[in-house]
Motif scaffolding. Structure first.
Motif, PDB file in Angstrom:
ATOM      1  N   ASP A 115      46.522  32.251  44.999  1.00  0.00           N
ATOM      2  CA  ASP A 115      45.988  33.013  43.862  1.00  0.00           C
ATOM      3  C   ASP A 115      46.550  34.435  43.839  1.00  0.00           C
ATOM      4  O   ASP A 115      46.883  34.961  42.770  1.00  0.00           O
ATOM      5  CB  ASP A 115      44.460  33.062  43.927  1.00  0.00           C
ATOM      6  N   LEU A 116      46.651  35.052  45.004  1.00  0.00           N
ATOM      7  CA  LEU A 116      47.174  36.416  45.066  1.00  0.00           C
ATOM      8  C   LEU A 116      48.653  36.472  44.691  1.00  0.00           C
ATOM      9  O   LEU A 116      49.107  37.430  44.054  1.00  0.00           O
ATOM     10  CB  LEU A 116      46.961  37.006  46.463  1.00  0.00           C
ATOM     11  N   VAL A 117      49.399  35.453  45.073  1.00  0.00           N
ATOM     12  CA  VAL A 117      50.815  35.407  44.715  1.00  0.00           C
ATOM     13  C   VAL A 117      50.987  35.164  43.220  1.00  0.00           C
ATOM     14  O   VAL A 117      51.703  35.897  42.528  1.00  0.00           O
ATOM     15  CB  VAL A 117      51.546  34.311  45.526  1.00  0.00           C
ATOM     16  N   ASN A 118      50.310  34.124  42.706  1.00  0.00           N
ATOM     17  CA  ASN A 118      50.526  33.708  41.320  1.00  0.00           C
ATOM     18  C   ASN A 118      49.852  34.610  40.297  1.00  0.00           C
ATOM     19  O   ASN A 118      50.367  34.780  39.183  1.00  0.00           O
ATOM     20  CB  ASN A 118      50.028  32.276  41.117  1.00  0.00           C
ATOM     21  N   HIS A 119      48.700  35.161  40.650  1.00  0.00           N
ATOM     22  CA  HIS A 119      47.901  35.852  39.645  1.00  0.00           C
ATOM     23  C   HIS A 119      47.741  37.348  39.903  1.00  0.00           C
ATOM     24  O   HIS A 119      47.090  38.022  39.100  1.00  0.00           O
ATOM     25  CB  HIS A 119      46.522  35.195  39.549  1.00  0.00           C
ATOM     26  N   VAL A 120      48.301  37.830  40.999  1.00  0.00           N
ATOM     27  CA  VAL A 120      48.280  39.271  41.245  1.00  0.00           C
ATOM     28  C   VAL A 120      49.716  39.786  41.378  1.00  0.00           C
ATOM     29  O   VAL A 120      50.212  40.496  40.497  1.00  0.00           O
ATOM     30  CB  VAL A 120      47.451  39.630  42.497  1.00  0.00           C
ATOM     31  N   ALA A 121      50.393  39.403  42.454  1.00  0.00           N
ATOM     32  CA  ALA A 121      51.743  39.924  42.694  1.00  0.00           C
ATOM     33  C   ALA A 121      52.702  39.542  41.572  1.00  0.00           C
ATOM     34  O   ALA A 121      53.461  40.384  41.065  1.00  0.00           O
ATOM     35  CB  ALA A 121      52.259  39.409  44.036  1.00  0.00           C
ATOM     36  N   ALA A 157      45.916  44.601  29.607  1.00  0.00           N
ATOM     37  CA  ALA A 157      44.769  43.727  29.842  1.00  0.00           C
ATOM     38  C   ALA A 157      45.069  42.703  30.935  1.00  0.00           C
ATOM     39  O   ALA A 157      44.233  42.443  31.811  1.00  0.00           O
ATOM     40  CB  ALA A 157      44.387  43.017  28.542  1.00  0.00           C
ATOM     41  N   ALA A 158      46.275  42.126  30.910  1.00  0.00           N
ATOM     42  CA  ALA A 158      46.638  41.117  31.907  1.00  0.00           C
ATOM     43  C   ALA A 158      46.708  41.715  33.310  1.00  0.00           C
ATOM     44  O   ALA A 158      46.236  41.114  34.288  1.00  0.00           O
ATOM     45  CB  ALA A 158      47.971  40.471  31.537  1.00  0.00           C
ATOM     46  N   MET A 159      47.300  42.896  33.430  1.00  0.00           N
ATOM     47  CA  MET A 159      47.382  43.538  34.738  1.00  0.00           C
ATOM     48  C   MET A 159      46.001  43.962  35.226  1.00  0.00           C
ATOM     49  O   MET A 159      45.710  43.882  36.428  1.00  0.00           O
ATOM     50  CB  MET A 159      48.334  44.735  34.674  1.00  0.00           C
ATOM     51  N   SER A 160      45.135  44.376  34.318  1.00  0.00           N
ATOM     52  CA  SER A 160      43.760  44.716  34.706  1.00  0.00           C
ATOM     53  C   SER A 160      43.045  43.490  35.245  1.00  0.00           C
ATOM     54  O   SER A 160      42.299  43.573  36.234  1.00  0.00           O
ATOM     55  CB  SER A 160      43.004  45.285  33.505  1.00  0.00           C
ATOM     56  N   ALA A 161      43.276  42.332  34.614  1.00  0.00           N
ATOM     57  CA  ALA A 161      42.673  41.094  35.102  1.00  0.00           C
ATOM     58  C   ALA A 161      43.155  40.770  36.509  1.00  0.00           C
ATOM     59  O   ALA A 161      42.378  40.305  37.361  1.00  0.00           O
ATOM     60  CB  ALA A 161      42.997  39.948  34.148  1.00  0.00           C
ATOM     61  N   SER A 162      44.437  41.030  36.771  1.00  0.00           N
ATOM     62  CA  SER A 162      44.975  40.769  38.107  1.00  0.00           C
ATOM     63  C   SER A 162      44.328  41.682  39.149  1.00  0.00           C
ATOM     64  O   SER A 162      44.019  41.237  40.266  1.00  0.00           O
ATOM     65  CB  SER A 162      46.493  40.968  38.110  1.00  0.00           C
ATOM     66  N   PHE A 163      44.092  42.934  38.801  1.00  0.00           N
ATOM     67  CA  PHE A 163      43.424  43.839  39.735  1.00  0.00           C
ATOM     68  C   PHE A 163      41.975  43.414  39.971  1.00  0.00           C
ATOM     69  O   PHE A 163      41.451  43.568  41.083  1.00  0.00           O
ATOM     70  CB  PHE A 163      43.483  45.272  39.213  1.00  0.00           C
ATOM     71  N   LEU A 164      41.332  42.836  38.957  1.00  0.00           N
ATOM     72  CA  LEU A 164      39.971  42.329  39.146  1.00  0.00           C
ATOM     73  C   LEU A 164      39.968  41.155  40.118  1.00  0.00           C
ATOM     74  O   LEU A 164      39.049  41.010  40.923  1.00  0.00           O
ATOM     75  CB  LEU A 164      39.365  41.911  37.801  1.00  0.00           C
ATOM     76  N   VAL A 169      36.423  40.754  41.922  1.00  0.00           N
ATOM     77  CA  VAL A 169      35.411  40.917  40.883  1.00  0.00           C
ATOM     78  C   VAL A 169      35.298  39.643  40.052  1.00  0.00           C
ATOM     79  O   VAL A 169      34.226  39.287  39.567  1.00  0.00           O
ATOM     80  CB  VAL A 169      35.740  42.118  39.981  1.00  0.00           C
ATOM     81  N   THR A 170      36.425  38.942  39.902  1.00  0.00           N
ATOM     82  CA  THR A 170      36.436  37.687  39.155  1.00  0.00           C
ATOM     83  C   THR A 170      37.394  36.720  39.833  1.00  0.00           C
ATOM     84  O   THR A 170      38.260  37.134  40.617  1.00  0.00           O
ATOM     85  CB  THR A 170      36.862  37.913  37.696  1.00  0.00           C
ATOM     86  N   ASP A 171      37.231  35.445  39.533  1.00  0.00           N
ATOM     87  CA  ASP A 171      38.163  34.429  40.008  1.00  0.00           C
ATOM     88  C   ASP A 171      39.192  34.157  38.919  1.00  0.00           C
ATOM     89  O   ASP A 171      39.117  34.690  37.809  1.00  0.00           O
ATOM     90  CB  ASP A 171      37.419  33.142  40.376  1.00  0.00           C
ATOM     91  N   VAL A 172      40.134  33.275  39.254  1.00  0.00           N
ATOM     92  CA  VAL A 172      41.229  33.008  38.330  1.00  0.00           C
ATOM     93  C   VAL A 172      40.770  32.155  37.146  1.00  0.00           C
ATOM     94  O   VAL A 172      40.995  32.499  35.996  1.00  0.00           O
ATOM     95  CB  VAL A 172      42.392  32.326  39.078  1.00  0.00           C
ATOM     96  N   VAL A 173      40.142  31.046  37.428  1.00  0.00           N
ATOM     97  CA  VAL A 173      39.722  30.144  36.356  1.00  0.00           C
ATOM     98  C   VAL A 173      38.308  30.527  35.918  1.00  0.00           C
ATOM     99  O   VAL A 173      37.319  29.878  36.244  1.00  0.00           O
ATOM    100  CB  VAL A 173      39.784  28.674  36.802  1.00  0.00           C
TER     101      VAL A 173
END
Length: 212
Positions: A115-121, A157-164, A169-173
């Motif tokens: 999740d950290l690789v695909n949805h953050v980094a 907005a997308a980058m803010s979601a990744s920081f969450l 604060v939130t999960d991916v799905v």
């Protein structure tokens, strides 16, 4: 975007994924293949635009290309992670009750890493690169400024979601995460249709360089 949807592996989102993953191997294979397809697509898009964008700003266009290459590297890491779930799943099904907890801990670590690789980094590296792209498009007016401005807002907005996700604060799905990524997804579709139908504005140096 189609490959991105197909890269989702539903079994990994469930609570009993280690027990089920050996019977859902096709999902893992499809996810890995789909994510592999995204690597040349993301890089190819940047390489195709680079000669035209360089006419407006060589530094920004190099940055855009560089961050796309970084994102491709994270995609590759995401592809490599997926087969490891199959190894863990096999070990979990063969382990006794006393050892199962160890595989569960490893599974959660691996799932969090993915999740950290695909949805953050990956998202942050793509976002920074696309900010550079839209800076060029905004300044050159090679596409309408409302479309570039929409891109800036969508990336934010997308980058803010990744920081969450990073801050747990939130999960991916989740509805929140998906809603925060929806504006950029829609803008990407509109931009693609615009470029296919209209191309770059004819009065810009970007277009003159591309056709020169």
């Amino acid at each position: 975007m189609v490959a991105g949807v197909l890269s989702v592996v539903p079994v990994l989102e469930g609570p009993r994924y280690l027990a089920l993953i050996s019977t859902r191997e096709s999902q893992v294979v499809l996810g890995a293949v789909a994510q592999s397809i995204m690597i040349p697509v993301y890089v190819g898009f940047a390489l195709y635009l680079y000669p035209a964008l360089r006419a407006e700003s060589e530094a920004l266009s190099l940055g855009f290309l560089g961050f796309r290459l970084i994102a491709a590297a994270f995609h590759f890491i995401g592809v490599i992670i997926l087969p490891l779930f199959l190894v863990l799943g096999d070990g979990f099904t063969q382990a006794g009750a006393s050892d199962a907890s160890h595989f569960e801990v490893l599974g959660e670590l691996l799932r969090t890493a993915r999740d950290l690789v695909n949805h953050v980094a990956l998202i942050i590296s793509l976002g920074i690169g696309d900010l550079l792209l839209f800076r060029i498009l905004w300044r050159s007016r090679s596409v309408p400024r409302w479309l570039s401005g929409w891109g800036f807002l969508g990336i934010g907005a997308a980058m803010s979601a990744s920081f969450l996700v990073l801050l747990r604060v939130t999960d991916v799905v989740t509805p929140l995460y998906l809603a925060m990524n929806a504006p950029l997804a829609l803008q990407t579709l509109v931009l693609a249709v615009w470029l296919i139908a209209r191309g770059f504005a004819a009065n810009t140096s970007v277009t003159s360089h591309r056709h020169g």
